[in-house]
Structure formats: structure tokens, C-alpha cells
Motif scaffolding. Structure first.
Motif, PDB file in Angstrom:
ATOM      1  N   UNK A 197      17.424  49.758 125.342  1.00  0.00           N
ATOM      2  CA  UNK A 197      17.028  50.140 127.116  1.00  0.00           C
ATOM      3  C   UNK A 197      16.237  48.864 127.649  1.00  0.00           C
ATOM      4  N   UNK A 198      16.224  47.814 126.816  1.00  0.00           N
ATOM      5  CA  UNK A 198      15.283  46.588 127.574  1.00  0.00           C
ATOM      6  C   UNK A 198      14.003  46.347 126.858  1.00  0.00           C
ATOM      7  N   UNK A 199      13.447  47.226 126.009  1.00  0.00           N
ATOM      8  CA  UNK A 199      12.200  46.907 125.544  1.00  0.00           C
ATOM      9  C   UNK A 199      12.162  46.312 124.147  1.00  0.00           C
ATOM     10  N   UNK A 200      11.897  45.147 124.130  1.00  0.00           N
ATOM     11  CA  UNK A 200      12.276  44.368 122.767  1.00  0.00           C
ATOM     12  C   UNK A 200      11.347  44.643 121.739  1.00  0.00           C
ATOM     13  N   UNK A 201       9.946  44.816 122.306  1.00  0.00           N
ATOM     14  CA  UNK A 201       8.620  44.884 121.352  1.00  0.00           C
ATOM     15  C   UNK A 201       8.756  45.927 120.436  1.00  0.00           C
ATOM     16  N   UNK A 202       9.270  46.944 120.807  1.00  0.00           N
ATOM     17  CA  UNK A 202       9.216  48.283 120.078  1.00  0.00           C
ATOM     18  C   UNK A 202       9.784  48.080 118.701  1.00  0.00           C
ATOM     19  N   UNK A 203      11.118  47.505 118.764  1.00  0.00           N
ATOM     20  CA  UNK A 203      11.627  47.528 117.700  1.00  0.00           C
ATOM     21  C   UNK A 203      10.906  46.372 116.544  1.00  0.00           C
ATOM     22  N   UNK A 204      10.350  45.503 117.038  1.00  0.00           N
ATOM     23  CA  UNK A 204       9.332  44.801 115.818  1.00  0.00           C
ATOM     24  C   UNK A 204       8.352  45.253 115.246  1.00  0.00           C
ATOM     25  N   UNK A 205       7.826  46.322 116.114  1.00  0.00           N
ATOM     26  CA  UNK A 205       6.834  47.217 115.262  1.00  0.00           C
ATOM     27  C   UNK A 205       7.462  48.258 114.529  1.00  0.00           C
ATOM     28  N   UNK A 206       8.427  48.904 114.783  1.00  0.00           N
ATOM     29  CA  UNK A 206       8.995  49.859 113.738  1.00  0.00           C
ATOM     30  C   UNK A 206       9.780  49.145 112.541  1.00  0.00           C
ATOM     31  N   UNK A 207      10.379  47.887 112.761  1.00  0.00           N
ATOM     32  CA  UNK A 207      10.571  47.021 111.772  1.00  0.00           C
ATOM     33  C   UNK A 207       9.448  46.721 110.742  1.00  0.00           C
ATOM     34  N   UNK A 208       8.764  46.306 111.309  1.00  0.00           N
ATOM     35  CA  UNK A 208       7.425  45.977 110.456  1.00  0.00           C
ATOM     36  C   UNK A 208       7.117  47.126 109.628  1.00  0.00           C
ATOM     37  N   UNK A 209       7.083  48.323 110.109  1.00  0.00           N
ATOM     38  CA  UNK A 209       6.626  49.466 109.324  1.00  0.00           C
ATOM     39  C   UNK A 209       7.999  49.783 108.380  1.00  0.00           C
ATOM     40  N   UNK A 210       9.124  49.770 108.946  1.00  0.00           N
ATOM     41  CA  UNK A 210      10.319  50.008 107.878  1.00  0.00           C
ATOM     42  C   UNK A 210      10.195  49.285 106.763  1.00  0.00           C
ATOM     43  N   UNK A 211       9.653  47.937 106.845  1.00  0.00           N
ATOM     44  CA  UNK A 211       9.682  46.867 105.853  1.00  0.00           C
ATOM     45  C   UNK A 211       8.750  47.455 104.911  1.00  0.00           C
ATOM     46  N   UNK A 212       7.959  48.008 105.125  1.00  0.00           N
ATOM     47  CA  UNK A 212       6.844  48.645 103.895  1.00  0.00           C
ATOM     48  C   UNK A 212       7.474  49.689 103.136  1.00  0.00           C
ATOM     49  N   UNK A 213       8.447  50.629 103.942  1.00  0.00           N
ATOM     50  CA  UNK A 213       9.291  51.369 102.966  1.00  0.00           C
ATOM     51  C   UNK A 213      10.086  50.980 102.186  1.00  0.00           C
ATOM     52  N   UNK A 214      10.889  49.776 102.579  1.00  0.00           N
ATOM     53  CA  UNK A 214      11.845  49.368 102.037  1.00  0.00           C
ATOM     54  C   UNK A 214      11.020  48.600 100.635  1.00  0.00           C
ATOM     55  N   UNK A 215       9.795  48.115 100.879  1.00  0.00           N
ATOM     56  CA  UNK A 215       9.034  47.408  99.586  1.00  0.00           C
ATOM     57  C   UNK A 215       8.902  48.511  98.905  1.00  0.00           C
ATOM     58  N   UNK A 216       8.602  49.793  99.054  1.00  0.00           N
ATOM     59  CA  UNK A 216       8.573  50.931  98.181  1.00  0.00           C
ATOM     60  C   UNK A 216       9.719  51.107  97.281  1.00  0.00           C
ATOM     61  N   UNK A 217      10.929  51.052  98.097  1.00  0.00           N
ATOM     62  CA  UNK A 217      12.123  51.361  97.456  1.00  0.00           C
ATOM     63  C   UNK A 217      12.428  50.171  96.615  1.00  0.00           C
ATOM     64  N   UNK A 218      12.065  49.090  96.842  1.00  0.00           N
ATOM     65  CA  UNK A 218      12.327  47.915  96.075  1.00  0.00           C
ATOM     66  C   UNK A 218      11.717  48.009  94.756  1.00  0.00           C
ATOM     67  N   UNK A 219      10.396  48.354  94.970  1.00  0.00           N
ATOM     68  CA  UNK A 219       9.520  48.494  93.649  1.00  0.00           C
ATOM     69  C   UNK A 219      10.167  49.563  92.837  1.00  0.00           C
ATOM     70  N   UNK A 220      10.847  50.545  93.212  1.00  0.00           N
ATOM     71  CA  UNK A 220      11.468  51.652  92.376  1.00  0.00           C
ATOM     72  C   UNK A 220      12.668  51.379  91.990  1.00  0.00           C
ATOM     73  N   UNK A 221      13.531  50.738  92.828  1.00  0.00           N
ATOM     74  CA  UNK A 221      14.794  50.552  92.300  1.00  0.00           C
ATOM     75  C   UNK A 221      15.318  49.339  92.167  1.00  0.00           C
ATOM     76  N   UNK A 222      14.618  48.120  92.876  1.00  0.00           N
ATOM     77  CA  UNK A 222      14.973  46.833  92.497  1.00  0.00           C
ATOM     78  C   UNK A 222      16.038  46.518  93.911  1.00  0.00           C
TER      79      UNK A 222
END
Lengths: 382, 163
Positions: A132-157
Motif C-alpha cells: 500500500x505504499x508504506x515502505x518503512x514498516x517492512x524494514x521494521x518487521x523484517x528486523x524482528x523476523x530476523x531475530x526469530x530466524x536467528x533462533x531457528x538457525x540456533x536450533x536447526x542450522x
């Protein structure tokens, strides 16, 4: 803003109908989807989705590999929610074989599934803002999703496709300090949702674009087979984790989030968005309870069968994925390979309703509707 | 309602539509010519009220055998489930479409047509959905062999190079 109906009656100018192809390469189609849109000026009179660009006949593949080897394939179906997909597949095969799973494995799976649900919703929320034209929010959500992916990487590689949940268990036990890392993440993440609310949810422009747009009435949603946040946003209190508790979901205290029409009508695009944001809060509650109740030790491979050979028979098993109700229909002939697998993917049904709800709106509203349906073409095309 | 009660209810309203259920089976076979009537009844009857079609899947038992389709129904308010199965001929098989009863069936029937070649009579838009419109054959049939070429492009069959 004038509604489409008013605009149509605005003047006597008769425009010619035009066919517009949105996709297969379009920034807002979330993959390779082609929408053939018949337009009358700016107003959409019919949408015909063309799918299959990512079709690889997943179901035929399944017939040629063993039950364990299917897991990497289901991981790739909804690639934003791999953990949930393999969880459902594992549960379906376990039910067919009648395997009991150790407590610790159940808790680990629920923790993974709920973290993955947050990650998937973060993607949906950010991408809808982006559409919908708001470019900023996805940078915020991606930043936070990245931390979940870090947890998954820690668990499963792995960071995206994990192959972590096995039939009868999980690949590895939790690494040291995982519980503490997850708690730290949740404590840090919870205030971020307030930030999304300030940034996007109650943003005036965002509300203007999404409130009252693409309203999906509850009976239409049920009839078209919509499930998950799309169905709940229409005011139907239906969550398989609550309605047909599988795994150990009956032990957790959480609310089923239902669309209320806070800024518009029940079942509009904003509601579908908002249900996802609120569900993230509920996921945090579930993960916290699961971390508290997690049994301190236990062998995660205790119930992994030496050979996966389900008895002859059929099973239909479904569970709640981030996108909705994911079902597997498995036919077994007693051999190590499935005889037939049918995957009923939630996004397939959720997308099919688009003509029903976006017809009569403007072209730009189709983008809002598509974003709010949160589709993943990997599981639509299979 | 329990499985046996559902069967009894349908038998009362549409006698002879269901084949006698096998002992301990969770599904029921329906007579193909009665399917449209039964489907309407399953959805409209207030005691049955199957308003949601959870899953619709085509199946193949093997070469020379008839195909079959499974409908997994669920009621969102009464919370009971039913699996209905219908047989269709392997060559030119046809089943009444329920796309106007459960809209979920619209795309799912197209998918079954695409992958199994079963025609759904009365479907509003019966054509392939996942594969290209000019694809030959129906891949999920057990005796399917992939074509050698599709529009001049060789269809990769030898996997030794990348396995």
C-alpha cells in the motif's frame, strides 16, 4: 471517498471494458501470480486469477519418496511457515501410524510452530504495508523476523527451510540457553508490536486505504472455504487450535482473535490485517506458557520409528497454519512410500475468494485485498 | 451427530443414495446419479448442515481400476464430519459438480480435472487450473507418462545429473 457504486452512477460516460494483466511479475503479487482483471475505467468488474506458475506436482513427488523424505517438500510449500507445515505433516503420519510423542517433543514443536506463526504474520503485516505504499514498516518487521530466524538457525542450522520436525520427534534437542534466548526475544519483541500499531495499524492513510474495503461476509467466507485470519476477521470464532485441539494446544490459555470492525466494517481489509497483529500477541502468550511448562529433559528421538510404514488406510488430518487450515489426505498401502497425498492448502482457498470481494472496487483496492489475504504461491501451486 | 446417525438421517431423506457402509469405515460411498440431490441435502438440512467442504481429493487405485473422489465435509455449528466418496470411470468419467453448493469445490474440482481427468458436470468453468491449458495427460494417474516435449522444450526425465 466515493464508493464504486456511486462512481459508476456519477456520470453517463460509458467507458470501454479493458483487460489488464496484473502479474505474473508484479511487485504486489507475492510470488508469480497473474490476475486477469477486467476493468471499466478504474473500476474492476471481474478478476480471474491464473495460477500454476510454480506448479511442480508436489503430490506426484510424494508418491515417489518415503514419508520422511516428504518433509523437505512440505517445508517448501509454504516457505514462510516451514515449521508449521512439517508439524502438520508429522502429526498426520503419526496419527496414521498411532505413535505417541514424548512430552518434551510436543512442547518443542509448539514453541517452534508459534514462533514461526509470528514470523509469518510479520511478513504478512510488513508486506501489506509495502503493497500500500508504506515502505518503512517492512524494514521494521523484517528486523524482528530476523531475530526469530536467528533462533531457528540456533536450533536447526537453517534460516528458512528447516527439516527440523521429524516423524516421531525433532532433529535435535534444544541447544544450551535456548529457553533464555527465546524469553529475551519475547520480552524485546512485545513492545515492538505497539510500535507497529503506531506506525501502521492506526496510521490515517493506512486506515483510509483498508477500512471498509473488500468486505468478506462470514457466510461467504465459510462457503468459499476461507480459513485462518481471513475467516476470523469476518467475525467467525474458529481456530482449530481451540476447536479441535491437536498436539498439546488444550493446555494453553490464549484468545481466539476475531475481527470487530474497529475502524470500518467487520471483515474488511483492515480487520484481516489487525487479526494478524493481535494473533502475534497471543502467540507470545502461548510460547511463554510452553517455555514455563517445558519438561527439563527427555530424549527427543525416543519415539522416532526405525522404519516409517503406516498400516493400510486413509487419513484426513488438518491443523491451524498461519494462513489457515492446512489439511493432508494421505492414502497408505502399507509400503514406505505414500500411495497418494493430497494437500489442501489454506492460501489456495483464500485466494479463490478474491473475485467475490474485490469486484466492484478500484484497481488500487485489489492490491489492498490481495495483501490482506496473505497468500504464498508456493502452497497454492504446489 | 455420530457417523451412524448421519447415515440414518440421509437414508431417511434420500433412501438408497448411500451404499451400505462397511464395518468400522469412516466414510460412505454415494451413488453417482444421486450425488447432486444428496449434496444439496447435506448442506441444507438443519440437522446435518454441512456448511464447509474441508477437502476434495481425487484418487487412483491403479491401472484399469475406476477413479474415485473423496469429499470431506464438516459442519461449523454442529461440529460433525463426514467423508463421502464417489466412483468415476477412468476413461471419460464424470461426476455432478457441487461448485454451486460449496464454492470451495470450484477450484478443487478444476484441480481434480486437471490432475486426474475427471469431468465435473455443470461446473461453471471447467478447465485446467495448475497445468498449462495445452498440457497432455493427467499427471496424478498411476499410468501417466510425461510427454517427451512440451512446445519444443525437452521434458527432463533423466535425473542422474542432479540427484
Amino acid at each position: 471517498m466515493k464508493t464504486a457504486e456511486e462512481l459508476k452512477n456519477f456520470g453517463v460516460i460509458k467507458t470501454e471494458e479493458m483487460v489488464l494483466n496484473m502479474g505474473p511479475q508484479h511487485p504486489s503479487t507475492h510470488g508469480v501470480l497473474r490476475l486477469k482483471i477486467k476493468t471499466d475505467g478504474e473500476i474492476v468488474s471481474e478478476i480471474e486469477p491464473h495460477i500454476g506458475y510454480l506448479h511442480r506436482c508436489f503430490e506426484k513427488h510424494c508418491e515417489n519418496v518415503t514419508y520422511e523424505q516428504v518433509i523437505p517438500y512440505v517445508d517448501r510449500c509454504d516457505y514462510l511457515a516451514s515449521m508449521n507445515n512439517s508439524h502438520v505433516w508429522a502429526m498426520a503420519v503419526e496419527k496414521l501410524m498411532g505413535i505417541e510423542i514424548p512430552e518434551r517433543v510436543e512442547y518443542i514443536r509448539v514453541i517452534m510452530a508459534e514462533l514461526q506463526r509470528i514470523a509469518s504474520h510479520l511478513m504478512a503485516v510488513g508486506a501489506m504495508g509495502l503493497d500500500l505504499g508504506g515502505i518503512t514498516p517492512i524494514t521494521y518487521t523484517f528486523r524482528d523476523r530476523e531475530r526469530i530466524l536467528d533462533l531457528f538457525e540456533y536450533v536447526s542450522g537453517a534460516r528458512l527451510l528447516y527439516n527440523y520436525i521429524w516423524i516421531g520427534g525433532v532433529a535435535h534437542d534444544l541447544p544450551p540457553n535456548f529457553v533464555q534466548h527465546t524469553r529475551d526475544f519475547l520480552d524485546w519483541f512485545e513492545p515492538q508490536i505497539v510500535e507497529y500499531d503506531r506506525l501502521l495499524t492506526y496510521n490515517k492513510i493506512f486506515i483510509e486505504r483498508t477500512a471498509d474495503v473488500g468486505v468478506l461476509p462470514a457466510d461467504v467466507a465459510i462457503n468459499w472455504g476461507c480459513t485462518g485470519p481471513v475467516l476470523r476477521a469476518s467475525g467467525v470464532e474458529w481456530d482449530l487450535r481451540r476447536a479441535e485441539p491437536y498436539s498439546i494446544y488444550d493446555r494453553f490459555d490464549f484468545d481466539v482473535v476475531v475481527g470487530k470492525g474497529e475502524v470500518g466494517t467487520v471483515g474488511d481489509c483492515w480487520d484481516r490485517y489487525w487479526v494478524r497483529v493481535e494473533e502475534m500477541r497471543q502467540c507470545i502468550r502461548i510460547v511463554r506458557q510452553a517455555l514455563d511448562q517445558l519438561p527439563p529433559d527427555g530424549d527427543v528421538h525416543a519415539a522416532v520409528p526405525k522404519k516409517v510404514r503406516p498400516p493400510k488406510g486413509e487419513i484426513h488430518f488438518r491443523a491451524e497454519n498461519p494462513k489457515g487450515d492446512l489439511g493432508f489426505y494421505i492414502v497408505s498401502d502399507g509400503s514406505p512410500k505414500p500411495y497418494r497425498v493430497k494437500m489442501r492448502s489454506p492460501a489456495f482457498c483464500n485466494l479463490s475468494v478474491i473475485n467475490e470481494i474485490a469486484r466492484g472496487w478500484m484497481i488500487s483496492d485489489v492490491i489492498a485485498v490481495l495483501g490482506s489475504l496473505d497468500i504464498v504461491l508456493g502452497e497454492i501451486d504446489r | 451427530m455420530e457417523f451412524t446417525e448421519i447415515i440414518a438421517r440421509v437414508d431417511q431423506l434420500a433412501p438408497g443414495a448411500f451404499a451400505p457402509a462397511e464395518e468400522g469405515a469412516g466414510h460412505v460411498w454415494v451413488q453417482p446419479e444421486q450425488w447432486l440431490k444428496v449434496a444439496q441435502l447435506l448442506r441444507e438440512d438443519p440437522e446435518l448442515h454441512f456448511d464447509s467442504l474441508m477437502c476434495l481429493s481425487g484418487h487412483d487405485r491403479g491401472p484399469e481400476q475406476p477413479l474415485w473422489v473423496a469429499y470431506n465435509l464438516h459442519s461449523m455449528d454442529i461440529l460433525h464430519k463426514l467423508e463421502v466418496r464417489i466412483e468415476a470411470l477412468r476413461e471419460g468419467g464424470s461426476i455432478f459438480s457441487v461448485a454451486n453448493i460449496w464454492r470451495t469445490a470450484d477450484w478443487h474440482e478444476r484441480e481434480v480435472y486437471d490432475l486426474f481427468g475427471i469431468n465435473f458436470e455443470g461446473h461453471p468453468d471447467m478447465r485446467r487450473i495448475l497445468l498449462p491449458v495445452d498440457w497432455e495427460g493427467h499427471p496424478l494417474l498411476k499410468d501417466y507418462t510425461a510427454p517427451d516435449y512440451y512446445r519444443g522444450i525437452p521434458v527432463l526425465k533423466d535425473k542422474r545429473g542432479w540427484e
